[in-house]
Design a protein around this motif. Structure first.
Motif, PDB file in Angstrom:
ATOM      1  N   ALA A 240      14.266  32.843  -3.142  1.00  0.00           N
ATOM      2  CA  ALA A 240      14.756  32.982  -1.770  1.00  0.00           C
ATOM      3  C   ALA A 240      13.929  33.963  -0.939  1.00  0.00           C
ATOM      4  CB  ALA A 240      16.218  33.418  -1.789  1.00  0.00           C
ATOM      5  N   ARG A 241      13.314  34.941  -1.585  1.00  0.00           N
ATOM      6  CA  ARG A 241      12.552  35.940  -0.834  1.00  0.00           C
ATOM      7  C   ARG A 241      11.081  35.575  -0.683  1.00  0.00           C
ATOM      8  NH1 ARG A 241      14.287  41.222  -3.982  1.00  0.00           N
ATOM      9  NH2 ARG A 241      14.373  39.717  -5.662  1.00  0.00           N
ATOM     10  N   ALA A 242      10.663  34.503  -1.298  1.00  0.00           N
ATOM     11  CA  ALA A 242       9.251  34.110  -1.235  1.00  0.00           C
ATOM     12  C   ALA A 242       8.872  33.660   0.170  1.00  0.00           C
ATOM     13  CB  ALA A 242       8.978  32.987  -2.224  1.00  0.00           C
ATOM     14  N   VAL A 243       7.637  33.925   0.534  1.00  0.00           N
ATOM     15  CA  VAL A 243       7.071  33.478   1.806  1.00  0.00           C
ATOM     16  C   VAL A 243       5.925  32.536   1.457  1.00  0.00           C
ATOM     17  CG1 VAL A 243       5.879  34.205   3.903  1.00  0.00           C
ATOM     18  CG2 VAL A 243       7.717  35.627   2.957  1.00  0.00           C
ATOM     19  N   TYR A 244       5.854  31.394   2.137  1.00  0.00           N
ATOM     20  CA  TYR A 244       4.856  30.380   1.811  1.00  0.00           C
ATOM     21  C   TYR A 244       3.846  30.211   2.923  1.00  0.00           C
ATOM     22  CZ  TYR A 244       8.352  29.367  -1.711  1.00  0.00           C
ATOM     23  OH  TYR A 244       9.234  29.479  -2.759  1.00  0.00           O
ATOM     24  N   ASP A 245       2.628  29.825   2.541  1.00  0.00           N
ATOM     25  CA  ASP A 245       1.544  29.553   3.472  1.00  0.00           C
ATOM     26  C   ASP A 245       1.712  28.125   3.980  1.00  0.00           C
ATOM     27  OD1 ASP A 245      -0.829  28.941   4.765  1.00  0.00           O
ATOM     28  OD2 ASP A 245      -2.102  29.902   3.250  1.00  0.00           O
ATOM     29  N   GLU A 246       2.092  27.966   5.242  1.00  0.00           N
ATOM     30  CA  GLU A 246       2.365  26.639   5.814  1.00  0.00           C
ATOM     31  C   GLU A 246       1.115  25.771   5.856  1.00  0.00           C
ATOM     32  OE1 GLU A 246       5.322  25.242   6.425  1.00  0.00           O
ATOM     33  OE2 GLU A 246       6.107  27.077   5.543  1.00  0.00           O
ATOM     34  N   ASP A 247      -0.070  26.372   5.841  1.00  0.00           N
ATOM     35  CA  ASP A 247      -1.303  25.574   5.824  1.00  0.00           C
ATOM     36  C   ASP A 247      -1.475  24.832   4.501  1.00  0.00           C
ATOM     37  OD1 ASP A 247      -2.006  26.278   8.396  1.00  0.00           O
ATOM     38  OD2 ASP A 247      -3.195  28.002   7.748  1.00  0.00           O
ATOM     39  N   LEU A 248      -0.785  25.274   3.447  1.00  0.00           N
ATOM     40  CA  LEU A 248      -0.880  24.619   2.149  1.00  0.00           C
ATOM     41  C   LEU A 248       0.254  23.633   1.913  1.00  0.00           C
ATOM     42  CD1 LEU A 248      -1.875  27.626  -0.114  1.00  0.00           C
ATOM     43  CD2 LEU A 248      -3.365  25.865   0.847  1.00  0.00           C
ATOM     44  N   ALA A 249       1.221  23.583   2.803  1.00  0.00           N
ATOM     45  CA  ALA A 249       2.410  22.726   2.605  1.00  0.00           C
ATOM     46  C   ALA A 249       2.096  21.253   2.745  1.00  0.00           C
ATOM     47  CB  ALA A 249       3.488  23.116   3.592  1.00  0.00           C
TER      48      ALA A 249
ATOM     49  N   LEU B  87       0.851  -1.188   0.000  1.00  0.00           N
ATOM     50  CA  LEU B  87       0.000   0.000   0.000  1.00  0.00           C
ATOM     51  C   LEU B  87       0.888   1.240   0.000  1.00  0.00           C
ATOM     52  CD1 LEU B  87      -2.734   1.489   0.355  1.00  0.00           C
ATOM     53  CD2 LEU B  87      -2.431   1.193   2.824  1.00  0.00           C
ATOM     54  N   ILE B  88       0.694   2.087  -0.999  1.00  0.00           N
ATOM     55  CA  ILE B  88       1.421   3.348  -1.091  1.00  0.00           C
ATOM     56  C   ILE B  88       0.380   4.470  -1.136  1.00  0.00           C
ATOM     57  CG2 ILE B  88       2.994   4.762  -2.470  1.00  0.00           C
ATOM     58  CD1 ILE B  88       4.206   2.118  -3.500  1.00  0.00           C
ATOM     59  N   ALA B  89       0.613   5.500  -0.336  1.00  0.00           N
ATOM     60  CA  ALA B  89      -0.324   6.619  -0.270  1.00  0.00           C
ATOM     61  C   ALA B  89       0.399   7.915  -0.624  1.00  0.00           C
ATOM     62  CB  ALA B  89      -0.926   6.726   1.130  1.00  0.00           C
ATOM     63  N   ALA B  90      -0.363   8.858  -1.137  1.00  0.00           N
ATOM     64  CA  ALA B  90       0.190  10.167  -1.477  1.00  0.00           C
ATOM     65  C   ALA B  90      -0.867  11.241  -1.275  1.00  0.00           C
ATOM     66  CB  ALA B  90       0.671  10.186  -2.927  1.00  0.00           C
ATOM     67  N   ARG B  91      -0.380  12.409  -0.945  1.00  0.00           N
ATOM     68  CA  ARG B  91      -1.216  13.612  -0.931  1.00  0.00           C
ATOM     69  C   ARG B  91      -0.591  14.568  -1.920  1.00  0.00           C
ATOM     70  NH1 ARG B  91       1.071  17.996   1.696  1.00  0.00           N
ATOM     71  NH2 ARG B  91       2.912  17.542   2.946  1.00  0.00           N
ATOM     72  N   THR B  92      -1.275  15.643  -2.204  1.00  0.00           N
ATOM     73  CA  THR B  92      -0.690  16.648  -3.081  1.00  0.00           C
ATOM     74  C   THR B  92      -0.670  17.984  -2.349  1.00  0.00           C
ATOM     75  OG1 THR B  92      -2.799  17.217  -4.128  1.00  0.00           O
ATOM     76  CG2 THR B  92      -1.490  15.458  -5.161  1.00  0.00           C
ATOM     77  N   ARG B  93       0.116  18.890  -2.881  1.00  0.00           N
ATOM     78  CA  ARG B  93       0.173  20.254  -2.344  1.00  0.00           C
ATOM     79  C   ARG B  93       0.413  21.189  -3.510  1.00  0.00           C
ATOM     80  NH1 ARG B  93       5.052  22.155  -3.014  1.00  0.00           N
ATOM     81  NH2 ARG B  93       6.916  20.926  -2.662  1.00  0.00           N
ATOM     82  N   PRO B  94       0.070  22.461  -3.330  1.00  0.00           N
ATOM     83  CA  PRO B  94       0.400  23.424  -4.378  1.00  0.00           C
ATOM     84  C   PRO B  94       1.920  23.516  -4.534  1.00  0.00           C
ATOM     85  CG  PRO B  94      -1.198  24.363  -2.848  1.00  0.00           C
ATOM     86  CD  PRO B  94      -0.703  23.077  -2.249  1.00  0.00           C
ATOM     87  N   LYS B  95       2.383  23.735  -5.763  1.00  0.00           N
ATOM     88  CA  LYS B  95       3.830  23.863  -5.943  1.00  0.00           C
ATOM     89  C   LYS B  95       4.282  25.223  -5.428  1.00  0.00           C
ATOM     90  CE  LYS B  95       3.666  25.166 -10.828  1.00  0.00           C
ATOM     91  NZ  LYS B  95       4.232  24.853 -12.136  1.00  0.00           N
TER      92      LYS B  95
END
Length: 182
Positions: free
Chosen positions: A173-182, A160-168
């Motif tokens: 280097a200066r970008a800030v990401y939304d941790e709720d989407l990680a 059994l192999i499982a996967a989820r996806t996330r936005p790319k």
């Protein structure tokens, strides 16, 4: 076959929790009933095994309002069984085939018989997926797939192999990401 319903339901619940799937999202599942019973994929289709696995997944998803895409085997070019409502809402092109245990696979056949209004489509971009028995579902996941380690790595005898996806991530280097989407 004892306990397959509960076994796959637990795995699905665990993935839904980790993947944070919500009502209207799509889970793709590829399933080899042959592998579950200890045979080589595509050699010993077991409709009763597939029905048990399908029910364990589908009953939970239906309760949560999450859609299921059941991947057919290579004899139907890995087309997917989905509800017509999902296909229409996402403007998916419907193709003409009816899965059978030896042409589409027992799991896809169980889905076709168990859905309210089933149709086949060639592609989806699912939010998460379960691969039971090495059926190669990756082509049906959104672009950034992340492996999910579940508490069990088997359904019956199948891996059994499982996967989820996330936005790319975009930017640098200066970008800030939304941790709720990680």
């Amino acid at each position: 076959m004892d306990g397959l319903y509960e076994e796959v339901k637990r795995a699905t619940e665990e993935l839904l929790s980790v993947a944070k799937l919500e009502k209207g999202d799509l889970l793709v599942v590829g399933c080899s009933s042959s592998e579950i019973t200890g045979a080589t994929i595509g050699t010993d289709s077991k409709p009763e095994t597939a029905r048990e696995v399908f029910s364990g997944i589908y009953d939970l998803l239906k309760e949560k309002g999450i859609f299921l895409a059941a991947q057919c085997c290579e004899h139907l070019n890995r087309a997917l069984v989905v509800e017509r409502a999902y296909a229409k809402a996402h403007d998916l092109e419907i193709v003409n085939a009816v899965p059978q245990p030896k042409a589409g696979g027992s799991f896809a056949t169980a889905a076709y018989r168990g859905f309210e209004d089933p149709v086949l489509v060639e592609t989806v971009r699912a939010d998460a997926g379960l691969d039971i028995g090495g059926t190669l579902i990756g082509m049906h996941l959104k672009r950034v797939a992340v492996p999910v380690r579940l508490s069990s790595d088997r359904v019956g005898e199948a891996v059994l192999i499982a996967a989820r996806t996330r936005p790319k991530y975009v930017g640098g280097a200066r970008a800030v990401y939304d941790e709720d989407l990680a």
